[in-house]
Scaffold this motif. Structure first.
Motif, PDB file in Angstrom:
ATOM      1  N   GLY A  75       0.795  -1.218   0.000  1.00  0.00           N
ATOM      2  CA  GLY A  75       0.000   0.000   0.000  1.00  0.00           C
ATOM      3  C   GLY A  75       0.830   1.273   0.000  1.00  0.00           C
ATOM      4  O   GLY A  75       0.281   2.373  -0.008  1.00  0.00           O
ATOM      5  N   TYR A  76       2.146   1.156   0.022  1.00  0.00           N
ATOM      6  CA  TYR A  76       3.050   2.308  -0.002  1.00  0.00           C
ATOM      7  C   TYR A  76       4.039   2.149  -1.145  1.00  0.00           C
ATOM      8  O   TYR A  76       4.291   1.038  -1.624  1.00  0.00           O
ATOM      9  N   ALA A  77       4.593   3.256  -1.594  1.00  0.00           N
ATOM     10  CA  ALA A  77       5.569   3.244  -2.685  1.00  0.00           C
ATOM     11  C   ALA A  77       6.643   4.292  -2.406  1.00  0.00           C
ATOM     12  O   ALA A  77       6.435   5.234  -1.642  1.00  0.00           O
ATOM     13  N   ARG A  78       7.767   4.112  -3.052  1.00  0.00           N
ATOM     14  CA  ARG A  78       8.824   5.129  -2.990  1.00  0.00           C
ATOM     15  C   ARG A  78       8.371   6.354  -3.773  1.00  0.00           C
ATOM     16  O   ARG A  78       7.611   6.239  -4.731  1.00  0.00           O
ATOM     17  N   HIS A  79       8.849   7.508  -3.373  1.00  0.00           N
ATOM     18  CA  HIS A  79       8.573   8.727  -4.131  1.00  0.00           C
ATOM     19  C   HIS A  79       9.320   8.642  -5.467  1.00  0.00           C
ATOM     20  O   HIS A  79      10.403   8.045  -5.535  1.00  0.00           O
ATOM     21  N   PRO A  80       8.788   9.262  -6.513  1.00  0.00           N
ATOM     22  CA  PRO A  80       9.523   9.301  -7.781  1.00  0.00           C
ATOM     23  C   PRO A  80      10.873   9.995  -7.591  1.00  0.00           C
ATOM     24  O   PRO A  80      10.999  10.912  -6.776  1.00  0.00           O
ATOM     25  N   GLU A  81      11.843   9.547  -8.350  1.00  0.00           N
ATOM     26  CA  GLU A  81      13.190  10.116  -8.251  1.00  0.00           C
ATOM     27  C   GLU A  81      13.149  11.625  -8.472  1.00  0.00           C
ATOM     28  O   GLU A  81      12.476  12.116  -9.374  1.00  0.00           O
ATOM     29  N   GLY A  82      13.833  12.343  -7.615  1.00  0.00           N
ATOM     30  CA  GLY A  82      13.895  13.795  -7.708  1.00  0.00           C
ATOM     31  C   GLY A  82      12.715  14.506  -7.068  1.00  0.00           C
ATOM     32  O   GLY A  82      12.663  15.731  -7.073  1.00  0.00           O
ATOM     33  N   LYS A  83      11.758  13.741  -6.530  1.00  0.00           N
ATOM     34  CA  LYS A  83      10.569  14.339  -5.918  1.00  0.00           C
ATOM     35  C   LYS A  83      10.386  13.822  -4.487  1.00  0.00           C
ATOM     36  O   LYS A  83       9.278  13.607  -4.026  1.00  0.00           O
ATOM     37  N   VAL A  84      11.507  13.635  -3.815  1.00  0.00           N
ATOM     38  CA  VAL A  84      11.502  13.073  -2.462  1.00  0.00           C
ATOM     39  C   VAL A  84      11.580  14.197  -1.431  1.00  0.00           C
ATOM     40  O   VAL A  84      12.510  15.002  -1.459  1.00  0.00           O
ATOM     41  N   PRO A  85      10.610  14.266  -0.517  1.00  0.00           N
ATOM     42  CA  PRO A  85      10.702  15.283   0.530  1.00  0.00           C
ATOM     43  C   PRO A  85      11.837  14.956   1.493  1.00  0.00           C
ATOM     44  O   PRO A  85      12.066  13.788   1.809  1.00  0.00           O
ATOM     45  N   GLU A  86      12.547  15.986   1.915  1.00  0.00           N
ATOM     46  CA  GLU A  86      13.638  15.779   2.866  1.00  0.00           C
ATOM     47  C   GLU A  86      13.351  16.448   4.199  1.00  0.00           C
ATOM     48  O   GLU A  86      13.662  15.903   5.241  1.00  0.00           O
ATOM     49  N   GLN A  87      12.774  17.653   4.146  1.00  0.00           N
ATOM     50  CA  GLN A  87      12.478  18.402   5.361  1.00  0.00           C
ATOM     51  C   GLN A  87      10.994  18.754   5.391  1.00  0.00           C
ATOM     52  O   GLN A  87      10.373  18.936   4.343  1.00  0.00           O
ATOM     53  N   VAL A  88      10.452  18.830   6.594  1.00  0.00           N
ATOM     54  CA  VAL A  88       9.056  19.204   6.764  1.00  0.00           C
ATOM     55  C   VAL A  88       8.834  20.580   6.131  1.00  0.00           C
ATOM     56  O   VAL A  88       9.626  21.492   6.325  1.00  0.00           O
ATOM     57  N   ASP A  89       7.801  20.684   5.338  1.00  0.00           N
ATOM     58  CA  ASP A  89       7.397  21.903   4.639  1.00  0.00           C
ATOM     59  C   ASP A  89       8.322  22.292   3.491  1.00  0.00           C
ATOM     60  O   ASP A  89       8.213  23.406   2.967  1.00  0.00           O
ATOM     61  N   ASP A  90       9.220  21.405   3.049  1.00  0.00           N
ATOM     62  CA  ASP A  90      10.002  21.738   1.861  1.00  0.00           C
ATOM     63  C   ASP A  90       9.107  21.585   0.630  1.00  0.00           C
ATOM     64  O   ASP A  90       7.933  21.202   0.723  1.00  0.00           O
ATOM     65  N   LYS A  91       9.638  21.893  -0.545  1.00  0.00           N
ATOM     66  CA  LYS A  91       8.865  21.883  -1.788  1.00  0.00           C
ATOM     67  C   LYS A  91       8.102  20.571  -1.992  1.00  0.00           C
ATOM     68  O   LYS A  91       6.918  20.578  -2.292  1.00  0.00           O
ATOM     69  N   TRP A  92       8.772  19.436  -1.816  1.00  0.00           N
ATOM     70  CA  TRP A  92       8.138  18.152  -2.098  1.00  0.00           C
ATOM     71  C   TRP A  92       7.223  17.682  -0.967  1.00  0.00           C
ATOM     72  O   TRP A  92       6.225  17.008  -1.207  1.00  0.00           O
ATOM     73  N   ASP A  93       7.514  18.050   0.244  1.00  0.00           N
ATOM     74  CA  ASP A  93       6.615  17.716   1.350  1.00  0.00           C
ATOM     75  C   ASP A  93       5.266  18.392   1.128  1.00  0.00           C
ATOM     76  O   ASP A  93       4.209  17.771   1.275  1.00  0.00           O
ATOM     77  N   VAL A  94       5.290  19.650   0.742  1.00  0.00           N
ATOM     78  CA  VAL A  94       4.053  20.388   0.470  1.00  0.00           C
ATOM     79  C   VAL A  94       3.348  19.806  -0.754  1.00  0.00           C
ATOM     80  O   VAL A  94       2.133  19.603  -0.759  1.00  0.00           O
ATOM     81  N   TYR A  95       4.092  19.488  -1.791  1.00  0.00           N
ATOM     82  CA  TYR A  95       3.518  18.938  -3.031  1.00  0.00           C
ATOM     83  C   TYR A  95       2.749  17.646  -2.765  1.00  0.00           C
ATOM     84  O   TYR A  95       1.629  17.467  -3.249  1.00  0.00           O
ATOM     85  N   TRP A  96       3.336  16.747  -1.997  1.00  0.00           N
ATOM     86  CA  TRP A  96       2.715  15.438  -1.771  1.00  0.00           C
ATOM     87  C   TRP A  96       1.508  15.499  -0.840  1.00  0.00           C
ATOM     88  O   TRP A  96       0.825  14.514  -0.641  1.00  0.00           O
ATOM     89  N   ARG A  97       1.203  16.650  -0.295  1.00  0.00           N
ATOM     90  CA  ARG A  97      -0.023  16.794   0.498  1.00  0.00           C
ATOM     91  C   ARG A  97      -1.258  16.839  -0.400  1.00  0.00           C
ATOM     92  O   ARG A  97      -2.368  16.556   0.048  1.00  0.00           O
ATOM     93  N   THR A  98      -1.057  17.227  -1.654  1.00  0.00           N
ATOM     94  CA  THR A  98      -2.186  17.336  -2.583  1.00  0.00           C
ATOM     95  C   THR A  98      -2.054  16.406  -3.787  1.00  0.00           C
ATOM     96  O   THR A  98      -2.878  16.449  -4.690  1.00  0.00           O
ATOM     97  N   HIS A  99      -1.014  15.601  -3.811  1.00  0.00           N
ATOM     98  CA  HIS A  99      -0.791  14.646  -4.892  1.00  0.00           C
ATOM     99  C   HIS A  99      -0.452  13.287  -4.288  1.00  0.00           C
ATOM    100  O   HIS A  99      -0.041  13.190  -3.136  1.00  0.00           O
ATOM    101  N   THR A 100      -0.591  12.262  -5.096  1.00  0.00           N
ATOM    102  CA  THR A 100      -0.231  10.919  -4.659  1.00  0.00           C
ATOM    103  C   THR A 100       0.113  10.094  -5.886  1.00  0.00           C
ATOM    104  O   THR A 100       0.159  10.609  -7.005  1.00  0.00           O
ATOM    105  N   LEU A 101       0.354   8.817  -5.688  1.00  0.00           N
ATOM    106  CA  LEU A 101       0.607   7.893  -6.786  1.00  0.00           C
ATOM    107  C   LEU A 101      -0.555   6.918  -6.882  1.00  0.00           C
ATOM    108  O   LEU A 101      -1.098   6.494  -5.866  1.00  0.00           O
TER     109      LEU A 101
END
Length: 99
Positions: free
Chosen positions: A63-89
């Motif tokens: 039921g879980y997957a790795r984030h796509p390469e280059g779209k991995v959140p590293e810090q809370v509220d960084d670009k990708w952390d915010v992005y994945w709040r409204t997107h999924t796989l």
């Protein structure tokens, strides 16, 4: 100037200098919280907005997957952390809007 007066002036000067250094140093620092601890990587819930941290060297749970390469959140509220709040796989690994 008597020695006690000199000590008072010196003490005030040192206190002021310490306060200035402390305030200046703190104002430039920002605390950033990492999404996962050392030895872990973030995983994304398929067809959902959930996330978790998985131990390095292991595969994501069902039921879980790795984030796509280059779209991995590293810090809370960084670009990708915010992005994945409204997107999924989806189940095919395509990026979709979160339900």
């Amino acid at each position: 100037m008597p020695s006690s007066r000199r000590l008072q002036v010196l003490g005030l000067a040192l206190t002021g200098a310490l306060a200035a250094v402390t305030l200046t140093a703190c104002s430039g620092l920002e605390y950033r919280e990492y999404v996962c601890n050392d030895g872990e990587y973030p995983v994304l819930q398929v067809n959902g907005t959930g996330s978790a941290c998985q131990q390095d060297g292991t595969e994501p749970p069902a039921g879980y997957a790795r984030h796509p390469e280059g779209k991995v959140p590293e810090q809370v509220d960084d670009k990708w952390d915010v992005y994945w709040r409204t997107h999924t796989l989806d189940e095919n690994g395509r990026i979709i809007d979160a339900p």
